[in-house]
Write a protein that holds these residues in place. Sequence first.
Motif, mmCIF file in Angstrom:
data_model
loop_
_atom_site.group_PDB
_atom_site.id
_atom_site.type_symbol
_atom_site.label_atom_id
_atom_site.label_comp_id
_atom_site.label_asym_id
_atom_site.label_seq_id
_atom_site.Cartn_x
_atom_site.Cartn_y
_atom_site.Cartn_z
ATOM 1 N N ILE A 68 -26.841 14.707 2.721
ATOM 2 C CA ILE A 68 -26.662 15.604 1.858
ATOM 3 C C ILE A 68 -25.136 15.519 1.601
ATOM 4 C CG2 ILE A 68 -26.708 18.074 0.937
ATOM 5 C CD1 ILE A 68 -28.877 18.439 3.130
ATOM 6 N N ALA A 69 -24.664 15.448 0.210
ATOM 7 C CA ALA A 69 -23.405 15.158 -0.164
ATOM 8 C C ALA A 69 -23.047 16.121 -1.152
ATOM 9 C CB ALA A 69 -22.997 13.901 -0.887
ATOM 10 N N ALA A 70 -21.738 16.881 -1.133
ATOM 11 C CA ALA A 70 -21.093 17.651 -1.792
ATOM 12 C C ALA A 70 -19.622 17.487 -1.945
ATOM 13 C CB ALA A 70 -21.310 19.009 -1.356
ATOM 14 N N PRO A 71 -18.783 18.111 -2.845
ATOM 15 C CA PRO A 71 -17.477 17.697 -3.113
ATOM 16 C C PRO A 71 -16.612 18.011 -1.789
ATOM 17 C CG PRO A 71 -18.363 18.959 -4.998
ATOM 18 C CD PRO A 71 -19.249 18.911 -3.721
ATOM 19 N N GLY A 72 -15.938 16.999 -1.330
ATOM 20 C CA GLY A 72 -15.326 17.086 -0.072
ATOM 21 C C GLY A 72 -15.936 16.926 1.155
ATOM 22 N N CYS A 73 -17.400 16.961 1.330
ATOM 23 C CA CYS A 73 -18.093 16.941 2.586
ATOM 24 C C CYS A 73 -19.327 16.370 2.527
ATOM 25 C CB CYS A 73 -18.247 18.611 3.071
ATOM 26 S SG CYS A 73 -19.196 19.547 1.807
ATOM 27 N N SER A 74 -20.020 16.144 3.635
ATOM 28 C CA SER A 74 -21.329 15.481 3.484
ATOM 29 C C SER A 74 -21.880 15.798 4.876
ATOM 30 C CB SER A 74 -21.240 14.033 3.375
ATOM 31 O OG SER A 74 -20.668 13.249 4.338
ATOM 32 N N LEU A 75 -23.303 16.019 5.056
ATOM 33 C CA LEU A 75 -24.046 16.256 6.243
ATOM 34 C C LEU A 75 -25.085 15.156 6.342
ATOM 35 C CD1 LEU A 75 -24.580 17.915 8.661
ATOM 36 C CD2 LEU A 75 -26.081 19.352 6.997
ATOM 37 N N GLU A 76 -25.011 14.347 7.508
ATOM 38 C CA GLU A 76 -25.893 13.278 7.644
ATOM 39 C C GLU A 76 -27.006 13.960 8.619
ATOM 40 O OE1 GLU A 76 -26.142 8.601 9.202
ATOM 41 O OE2 GLU A 76 -24.804 10.178 10.354
ATOM 42 N N ILE A 77 -28.394 13.929 8.182
ATOM 43 C CA ILE A 77 -29.366 14.329 9.148
ATOM 44 C C ILE A 77 -30.103 13.205 9.979
ATOM 45 C CG2 ILE A 77 -31.397 15.970 9.169
ATOM 46 C CD1 ILE A 77 -30.401 17.429 6.703
ATOM 47 N N LEU A 78 -30.338 13.164 11.209
ATOM 48 C CA LEU A 78 -30.952 12.013 11.759
ATOM 49 C C LEU A 78 -32.287 12.441 12.205
ATOM 50 C CD1 LEU A 78 -27.870 10.196 13.661
ATOM 51 C CD2 LEU A 78 -29.216 9.623 11.487
ATOM 52 N N PRO A 79 -33.297 11.998 12.487
ATOM 53 C CA PRO A 79 -34.667 12.064 13.169
ATOM 54 C C PRO A 79 -34.406 12.546 14.409
ATOM 55 C CG PRO A 79 -34.500 9.932 12.916
ATOM 56 C CD PRO A 79 -33.274 10.320 12.208
ATOM 57 N N LYS A 80 -35.177 13.393 14.917
ATOM 58 C CA LYS A 80 -35.091 13.952 16.454
ATOM 59 C C LYS A 80 -36.583 13.589 16.971
ATOM 60 C CE LYS A 80 -34.862 18.180 18.988
ATOM 61 N NZ LYS A 80 -34.664 19.665 19.184
ATOM 62 N N ILE A 81 -36.478 12.258 17.673
ATOM 63 C CA ILE A 81 -37.706 11.659 17.848
ATOM 64 C C ILE A 81 -37.832 12.107 19.396
ATOM 65 C CG2 ILE A 81 -38.581 9.309 18.800
ATOM 66 C CD1 ILE A 81 -36.772 8.124 16.424
ATOM 67 N N MET A 116 -25.113 -3.475 11.628
ATOM 68 C CA MET A 116 -24.544 -2.280 10.692
ATOM 69 C C MET A 116 -24.343 -1.069 11.539
ATOM 70 S SD MET A 116 -23.411 -3.829 7.797
ATOM 71 C CE MET A 116 -23.079 -2.110 7.156
ATOM 72 N N ALA A 117 -25.372 -0.793 12.341
ATOM 73 C CA ALA A 117 -25.493 0.380 12.827
ATOM 74 C C ALA A 117 -24.242 0.615 13.952
ATOM 75 C CB ALA A 117 -26.767 0.554 13.682
ATOM 76 N N ARG A 118 -23.802 -0.573 14.484
ATOM 77 C CA ARG A 118 -22.849 -0.546 15.527
ATOM 78 C C ARG A 118 -21.597 -0.300 14.881
ATOM 79 N NH1 ARG A 118 -24.871 -5.887 16.873
ATOM 80 N NH2 ARG A 118 -26.437 -5.575 18.686
ATOM 81 N N GLN A 119 -21.339 -0.306 13.550
ATOM 82 C CA GLN A 119 -19.982 0.235 12.871
ATOM 83 C C GLN A 119 -19.721 1.274 12.766
ATOM 84 O OE1 GLN A 119 -19.387 -2.317 9.560
ATOM 85 N NE2 GLN A 119 -20.397 -4.113 10.253
ATOM 86 N N LYS A 120 -20.592 2.376 13.349
ATOM 87 C CA LYS A 120 -20.600 3.823 13.234
ATOM 88 C C LYS A 120 -20.255 4.367 11.755
ATOM 89 C CE LYS A 120 -18.601 4.195 18.001
ATOM 90 N NZ LYS A 120 -18.934 5.274 18.640
ATOM 91 N N GLN A 121 -21.138 3.731 10.826
ATOM 92 C CA GLN A 121 -21.081 4.267 9.382
ATOM 93 C C GLN A 121 -22.380 5.040 9.189
ATOM 94 O OE1 GLN A 121 -21.172 0.489 7.377
ATOM 95 N NE2 GLN A 121 -19.153 0.557 7.163
ATOM 96 N N THR A 122 -22.169 6.099 8.304
ATOM 97 C CA THR A 122 -23.333 6.833 8.087
ATOM 98 C C THR A 122 -24.503 6.127 7.418
ATOM 99 O OG1 THR A 122 -22.929 7.258 5.652
ATOM 100 C CG2 THR A 122 -21.925 8.674 7.454
ATOM 101 N N LEU A 123 -25.725 6.608 7.271
ATOM 102 C CA LEU A 123 -26.869 6.190 6.905
ATOM 103 C C LEU A 123 -26.699 5.807 5.133
ATOM 104 C CD1 LEU A 123 -29.814 5.501 6.687
ATOM 105 C CD2 LEU A 123 -30.229 7.700 5.884
ATOM 106 N N LEU A 124 -25.925 6.418 4.783
ATOM 107 C CA LEU A 124 -25.717 5.932 3.114
ATOM 108 C C LEU A 124 -24.776 4.865 3.164
ATOM 109 C CD1 LEU A 124 -25.957 6.675 0.102
ATOM 110 C CD2 LEU A 124 -24.091 7.963 0.411
#
Length: 442
Positions: A68-81, A116-124
């Motif tokens: 979820i992105a908004a001006p100046g901030c974002s929230l990444e939501i990951l699955p809780k398996i 790509m996941a090892r680079q500590k980037q967000t899903l987007l």
Amino acid sequence: MTDLTVHEWGRRGVYNGVGQKPEKTFTRSEANSLLLAARSHPLANRSGTNILVDRHSEIIAQQVVGVIAAPGCSLEILPKIDAAVVESDEEIRSRLVSMLDVALGLKLGEGQILAMARQKQTLLDILIRIFADRLLAEVRRGLPRTYRAQDEDLSALRGRLNIVRQFTHHAVRPDRLACRFDTLMSDIPLLRIMKACVSFLRRHARALETQRRLDELRFHFADVSDLPLQLLPWSEVRIDRTNQRWESLYQLAKLFLKREWQRTDHDAKASQGITLLFAMNDLFEAYVAGLAKRAVRGGNLSVRAQGGLRYCLQEDGSDGKKRFQTTPDILVKRGDDVAFIIDTKWKLIGKNPEDKKRGVSQSDVYQMMAYARLYRCQELVLLYPHHMALGAEPLQAGYTIIEGKERLRIASLDLLLGDVGVIQQLTQLISMPKVEDHLTGS
């Protein structure tokens, strides 16, 4: 820029005071912006509380994943398996990308996802970089082209003479010839969509290397027409054997630009960013369906997702209309006959050892009984994600439907084993006509 990560049903603090905010929290203004983005998303209910819930001092994620992105901030939501298993965000993010790969048919490749996941980037960030890398590789191999008819007035004949135009517009101009000819061009609907996607993602890419690759792509697409997003020619794209290698890129472009079941959303202003959300129930269903197709490959079974579409009731009378259409999650068919019906549920099952029904919803059982009748199917499966509270091995519990021959199985799927492990579990599940735990109960 405040970029934070949380898991399904997880919480992030909101600082409502003045002055410097604590680490890993949002300001009230940032939280309000995220809540507004959630409420305006196509997946949201009227108040957006099925995506984010505001508790004044914290915001709580619901059963969706993505960004979820908004001006100046974002929230990444990951699955809780499985909360009992300690995994890093990078591992969970990698598994989420793998699920999206299967569910959307992106054909990303496990090696690229892990790298790509090892680079500590967000899903987007990961999805944008994968798109840029894949597209640049294909562009360097050569752009797809097609012949397009053109009409042009020339001093020498090229192609065929347009007789009507020649004698109406150039009757007194023998030095001008109305020519009609075919030209091999790269300005085609597929590449117009690719160029629009590159331009759009360039405004949202944060990694410098990703920005560089997108800039290079814009140079390669210099001869392709620019179109606004609302005028992109989606209906004109045809994927065939000549451009088959572009299919996964086309699917990724749809993910970023089109509002479909995965519900990607974006604001017209670039500063708003991209909101990329997936309902976990839908994603889990599509992931299982995609791997089930691989599990039955080469045999006499076929898999159809969201198929069937039979009705439960019909109004009285000779021309009575049918009512209450059904859409089972997954049909496993042998020829024209339905051999198995699988209904997926993204929720934890059987956590309470005192619950003899294992936490299965009564309405889900009724639904499966209706499917058994409508589709004349004797093997039914309710499928849940596995968790450690169920034990080391996936759950397999069988029940016979009273006064009938149909059987309902309650099973769990261990997602921590990866795609190969999930395929093996599905193969065993589909090829198992009976289970040892053959119970009769309510």
